[in-house]
Scaffold this motif. Sequence first.
Motif, PDB file in Angstrom:
ATOM      1  N   ILE A 101      57.070 -25.500  23.689  1.00  0.00           N
ATOM      2  CA  ILE A 101      56.187 -24.630  24.471  1.00  0.00           C
ATOM      3  C   ILE A 101      54.963 -25.399  24.941  1.00  0.00           C
ATOM      4  CG2 ILE A 101      54.786 -22.545  24.370  1.00  0.00           C
ATOM      5  CD1 ILE A 101      56.669 -21.561  22.190  1.00  0.00           C
ATOM      6  N   PHE A 135      48.958 -27.468  23.477  1.00  0.00           N
ATOM      7  CA  PHE A 135      47.971 -26.629  24.148  1.00  0.00           C
ATOM      8  C   PHE A 135      47.277 -27.401  25.260  1.00  0.00           C
ATOM      9  CE2 PHE A 135      48.437 -24.733  20.002  1.00  0.00           C
ATOM     10  CZ  PHE A 135      48.502 -23.384  20.308  1.00  0.00           C
ATOM     11  N   THR A 140      35.495 -25.800   9.370  1.00  0.00           N
ATOM     12  CA  THR A 140      36.553 -26.480  10.115  1.00  0.00           C
ATOM     13  C   THR A 140      37.771 -25.608  10.397  1.00  0.00           C
ATOM     14  OG1 THR A 140      37.483 -27.304   8.084  1.00  0.00           O
ATOM     15  CG2 THR A 140      35.998 -28.778   9.250  1.00  0.00           C
ATOM     16  N   THR A 141      37.817 -24.403   9.864  1.00  0.00           N
ATOM     17  CA  THR A 141      38.998 -23.586  10.124  1.00  0.00           C
ATOM     18  C   THR A 141      38.639 -22.327  10.895  1.00  0.00           C
ATOM     19  OG1 THR A 141      38.770 -22.399   8.055  1.00  0.00           O
ATOM     20  CG2 THR A 141      40.149 -24.344   8.031  1.00  0.00           C
ATOM     21  N   THR A 142      39.663 -21.692  11.381  1.00  0.00           N
ATOM     22  CA  THR A 142      39.448 -20.464  12.141  1.00  0.00           C
ATOM     23  C   THR A 142      40.423 -19.395  11.677  1.00  0.00           C
ATOM     24  OG1 THR A 142      40.072 -19.558  14.250  1.00  0.00           O
ATOM     25  CG2 THR A 142      40.600 -21.843  13.926  1.00  0.00           C
ATOM     26  N   ASP A 168      46.920 -17.797  17.226  1.00  0.00           N
ATOM     27  CA  ASP A 168      47.231 -17.968  18.642  1.00  0.00           C
ATOM     28  C   ASP A 168      48.264 -16.946  19.059  1.00  0.00           C
ATOM     29  OD1 ASP A 168      45.696 -20.194  19.651  1.00  0.00           O
ATOM     30  OD2 ASP A 168      46.680 -21.327  18.071  1.00  0.00           O
ATOM     31  N   GLN A 169      47.879 -16.122  20.009  1.00  0.00           N
ATOM     32  CA  GLN A 169      48.792 -15.109  20.520  1.00  0.00           C
ATOM     33  C   GLN A 169      49.053 -15.422  21.980  1.00  0.00           C
ATOM     34  OE1 GLN A 169      49.657 -12.430  18.566  1.00  0.00           O
ATOM     35  NE2 GLN A 169      48.132 -12.452  16.959  1.00  0.00           N
ATOM     36  N   ALA A 170      50.285 -15.273  22.386  1.00  0.00           N
ATOM     37  CA  ALA A 170      50.586 -15.635  23.768  1.00  0.00           C
ATOM     38  C   ALA A 170      51.830 -14.908  24.262  1.00  0.00           C
ATOM     39  CB  ALA A 170      50.789 -17.143  23.885  1.00  0.00           C
ATOM     40  N   TYR A 171      52.037 -14.950  25.566  1.00  0.00           N
ATOM     41  CA  TYR A 171      53.275 -14.465  26.177  1.00  0.00           C
ATOM     42  C   TYR A 171      54.127 -15.668  26.502  1.00  0.00           C
ATOM     43  CZ  TYR A 171      50.495 -10.304  26.756  1.00  0.00           C
ATOM     44  OH  TYR A 171      49.706  -9.233  26.506  1.00  0.00           O
ATOM     45  N   ILE A 172      55.314 -15.703  25.936  1.00  0.00           N
ATOM     46  CA  ILE A 172      56.186 -16.852  26.189  1.00  0.00           C
ATOM     47  C   ILE A 172      57.049 -16.566  27.412  1.00  0.00           C
ATOM     48  CG2 ILE A 172      58.054 -18.240  25.247  1.00  0.00           C
ATOM     49  CD1 ILE A 172      56.799 -17.801  22.511  1.00  0.00           C
ATOM     50  N   ARG A 173      57.073 -17.500  28.314  1.00  0.00           N
ATOM     51  CA  ARG A 173      57.837 -17.341  29.561  1.00  0.00           C
ATOM     52  C   ARG A 173      58.632 -18.608  29.827  1.00  0.00           C
ATOM     53  NH1 ARG A 173      56.856 -13.014  28.850  1.00  0.00           N
ATOM     54  NH2 ARG A 173      55.500 -11.527  29.865  1.00  0.00           N
ATOM     55  N   CYS A 191      51.384 -24.304  26.018  1.00  0.00           N
ATOM     56  CA  CYS A 191      50.592 -23.076  26.003  1.00  0.00           C
ATOM     57  C   CYS A 191      49.323 -23.246  26.838  1.00  0.00           C
ATOM     58  CB  CYS A 191      50.249 -22.694  24.574  1.00  0.00           C
ATOM     59  SG  CYS A 191      49.375 -21.141  24.478  1.00  0.00           S
ATOM     60  N   PHE A 192      49.157 -22.379  27.825  1.00  0.00           N
ATOM     61  CA  PHE A 192      47.949 -22.396  28.655  1.00  0.00           C
ATOM     62  C   PHE A 192      46.860 -21.611  27.956  1.00  0.00           C
ATOM     63  CE2 PHE A 192      51.312 -22.925  31.753  1.00  0.00           C
ATOM     64  CZ  PHE A 192      50.783 -23.869  32.605  1.00  0.00           C
ATOM     65  N   LYS A 193      45.744 -22.284  27.706  1.00  0.00           N
ATOM     66  CA  LYS A 193      44.588 -21.535  27.234  1.00  0.00           C
ATOM     67  C   LYS A 193      43.576 -21.572  28.359  1.00  0.00           C
ATOM     68  CE  LYS A 193      44.742 -21.500  22.339  1.00  0.00           C
ATOM     69  NZ  LYS A 193      43.968 -21.660  21.117  1.00  0.00           N
ATOM     70  N   ALA A 194      43.603 -20.549  29.161  1.00  0.00           N
ATOM     71  CA  ALA A 194      42.759 -20.560  30.347  1.00  0.00           C
ATOM     72  C   ALA A 194      41.625 -19.569  30.199  1.00  0.00           C
ATOM     73  CB  ALA A 194      43.591 -20.234  31.573  1.00  0.00           C
ATOM     74  N   LYS A 247      41.210 -25.569  12.931  1.00  0.00           N
ATOM     75  CA  LYS A 247      40.906 -25.395  14.354  1.00  0.00           C
ATOM     76  C   LYS A 247      41.638 -26.441  15.167  1.00  0.00           C
ATOM     77  CE  LYS A 247      36.358 -23.418  14.495  1.00  0.00           C
ATOM     78  NZ  LYS A 247      34.966 -23.750  14.318  1.00  0.00           N
ATOM     79  N   GLU A 248      42.257 -25.975  16.250  1.00  0.00           N
ATOM     80  CA  GLU A 248      42.708 -26.934  17.243  1.00  0.00           C
ATOM     81  C   GLU A 248      41.429 -27.608  17.715  1.00  0.00           C
ATOM     82  OE1 GLU A 248      45.882 -27.800  18.495  1.00  0.00           O
ATOM     83  OE2 GLU A 248      46.308 -26.594  16.743  1.00  0.00           O
ATOM     84  N   TYR A 264      42.463 -15.513  36.166  1.00  0.00           N
ATOM     85  CA  TYR A 264      43.502 -15.577  35.134  1.00  0.00           C
ATOM     86  C   TYR A 264      43.567 -14.273  34.344  1.00  0.00           C
ATOM     87  CZ  TYR A 264      45.879 -17.054  30.866  1.00  0.00           C
ATOM     88  OH  TYR A 264      46.721 -17.140  29.804  1.00  0.00           O
ATOM     89  N   ILE A 320      56.899 -22.048  28.694  1.00  0.00           N
ATOM     90  CA  ILE A 320      55.440 -22.028  28.708  1.00  0.00           C
ATOM     91  C   ILE A 320      54.949 -20.750  28.037  1.00  0.00           C
ATOM     92  CG2 ILE A 320      55.079 -23.448  30.743  1.00  0.00           C
ATOM     93  CD1 ILE A 320      54.895 -20.853  32.350  1.00  0.00           C
ATOM     94  N   ALA A 321      53.681 -20.719  27.763  1.00  0.00           N
ATOM     95  CA  ALA A 321      53.102 -19.513  27.160  1.00  0.00           C
ATOM     96  C   ALA A 321      51.703 -19.324  27.712  1.00  0.00           C
ATOM     97  CB  ALA A 321      53.075 -19.650  25.651  1.00  0.00           C
ATOM     98  N   TYR A 322      51.342 -18.074  27.924  1.00  0.00           N
ATOM     99  CA  TYR A 322      49.994 -17.756  28.387  1.00  0.00           C
ATOM    100  C   TYR A 322      49.220 -17.167  27.215  1.00  0.00           C
ATOM    101  CZ  TYR A 322      52.372 -18.081  32.856  1.00  0.00           C
ATOM    102  OH  TYR A 322      53.122 -18.508  33.911  1.00  0.00           O
ATOM    103  N   ALA A 323      48.193 -17.872  26.785  1.00  0.00           N
ATOM    104  CA  ALA A 323      47.443 -17.404  25.613  1.00  0.00           C
ATOM    105  C   ALA A 323      46.496 -16.284  26.009  1.00  0.00           C
ATOM    106  CB  ALA A 323      46.664 -18.556  25.012  1.00  0.00           C
ATOM    107  N   LEU A 362      52.113 -17.447  17.841  1.00  0.00           N
ATOM    108  CA  LEU A 362      52.568 -18.825  17.984  1.00  0.00           C
ATOM    109  C   LEU A 362      52.566 -19.610  16.673  1.00  0.00           C
ATOM    110  CD1 LEU A 362      50.972 -19.953  21.357  1.00  0.00           C
ATOM    111  CD2 LEU A 362      53.290 -19.280  20.924  1.00  0.00           C
ATOM    112  N   TYR A 389      55.656 -21.559  15.653  1.00  0.00           N
ATOM    113  CA  TYR A 389      55.898 -22.710  16.533  1.00  0.00           C
ATOM    114  C   TYR A 389      54.934 -23.842  16.209  1.00  0.00           C
ATOM    115  CZ  TYR A 389      58.519 -19.336  19.248  1.00  0.00           C
ATOM    116  OH  TYR A 389      59.410 -18.388  19.633  1.00  0.00           O
ATOM    117  N   LYS A 390      53.697 -23.429  15.859  1.00  0.00           N
ATOM    118  CA  LYS A 390      52.693 -24.438  15.516  1.00  0.00           C
ATOM    119  C   LYS A 390      53.108 -25.199  14.266  1.00  0.00           C
ATOM    120  CE  LYS A 390      47.928 -23.680  15.796  1.00  0.00           C
ATOM    121  NZ  LYS A 390      46.802 -22.731  15.787  1.00  0.00           N
TER     122      LYS A 390
END
Lengths: 170, 249
Positions: A131, A68, B28-30, B34-39, A133-136, A38-39, B182, A160-163, A57, A60-61
Amino acid sequence: MSKFKKDGSRPMPGVNTSSLPDIVFMLLFFFMVATTSKENDPTVKVESPVGTKTTELTPYKQRSEVDFLYLGEPRNPMRAADFKMGYALSLDNVVQPTVDGLYTTNAVAQWKKDKFDQKPSRMTAPIEAVITCFKADRNAPSGLIFDIRKELQDINALTIAYAVRDNGNI
Amino acid sequence: MAKREIEEINAGSMADIAFLLLIFFLVTTTMDKDQAYIRNIPKKVEVSKPVDVEKRNILAIKANNQNQLMVRDMIFEDPNKISDFVLEFYKTNEKKNDPTNNFPMYSRISMSAIDQNIAAIEAEIEQMEEAGMKADIVNFKYNQLDEWEKKKRALKLYGDNELPEIHVQANIRIEVQQATAYSIFAKMQSEIEEAIFELRNGECERLFGMPYSVLKRRFDQDKKAEDQAMMDLLEILYPARIIEVTPKK
């Protein structure tokens, strides 16, 4: 015809548990391989919105080319009033005093620069390619994201990245 | 003295130890990735006057503080319709240009025109290097040359006489306000991504007989030059030019 005759005199044999450790170890190894650590548990509440056709990601991680930042309501409801629109920014579990003070303190830029300096030496990517990464939270105001973007632009951290949560793409 | 038998080690608690470890890892793990849009954020440059862009080349998707949506000055409710608007934006003039409608035009470029352009830029670079111009400007020209080389490869792969290309200024704009949720912003990104995926997927199936997702995954894993060329072609046919407009204070 007494095939199923009850034989009360024989005692029940105990279940052999000698293979139990093997089974549990198998489970253990499965979880060790299939999950990622876990982050840090953010100090703000974040419930990501859903989306499709995302980029994963994980690669990249693994190269530690992603940082993040969390944007959400603080877990302590008493503090919510301190922040702009009730949303707080958490950088490595440190909640920034107020997002209003973002420009005067340059909190995000400072954090990002520090992070970049502390990266392992094997990482060769320039700061433009690392990157952020926004975790909003789903209800977080987008204006805050643009405030942060502006600060990242100033220090040339341009990727940047939008999670989001992607249910169809796992 | 009699030989003492070595006692067997009691492994009964092994299971307990393993369980303990197992539970530690469970906590402790998940599982979720992580999925995201890279811009990309555009680089900061001083521009005296922004370039004028024709209205037909802009697809503005807006959302206000009350999370109401608007595409090209038309208010609508269902956010799932955004991808249809994006598809319409790309597809309307794709086969045949119609100047009367309000969508971006397509240009068609032939192999000989591409070769001419490459020759012209190469000549220019040579001149510049002789004249000892600044490295920035020369690099800019080299980038241009790369673009054309890419187009040349793309057209070869495309197999037609001409390569259709959407107008260079055609772009999709995301315009939100300060308090837009958001989730709406992310939904816009998702819908645009979905539409572009659909377009590229259609062309990928037609040209190479395989889904775009397969090509993309293969490219991510192997990074082969031939896959790169295929990806480039699809990106030239359907470029994702997304502009995120900073909301006003």
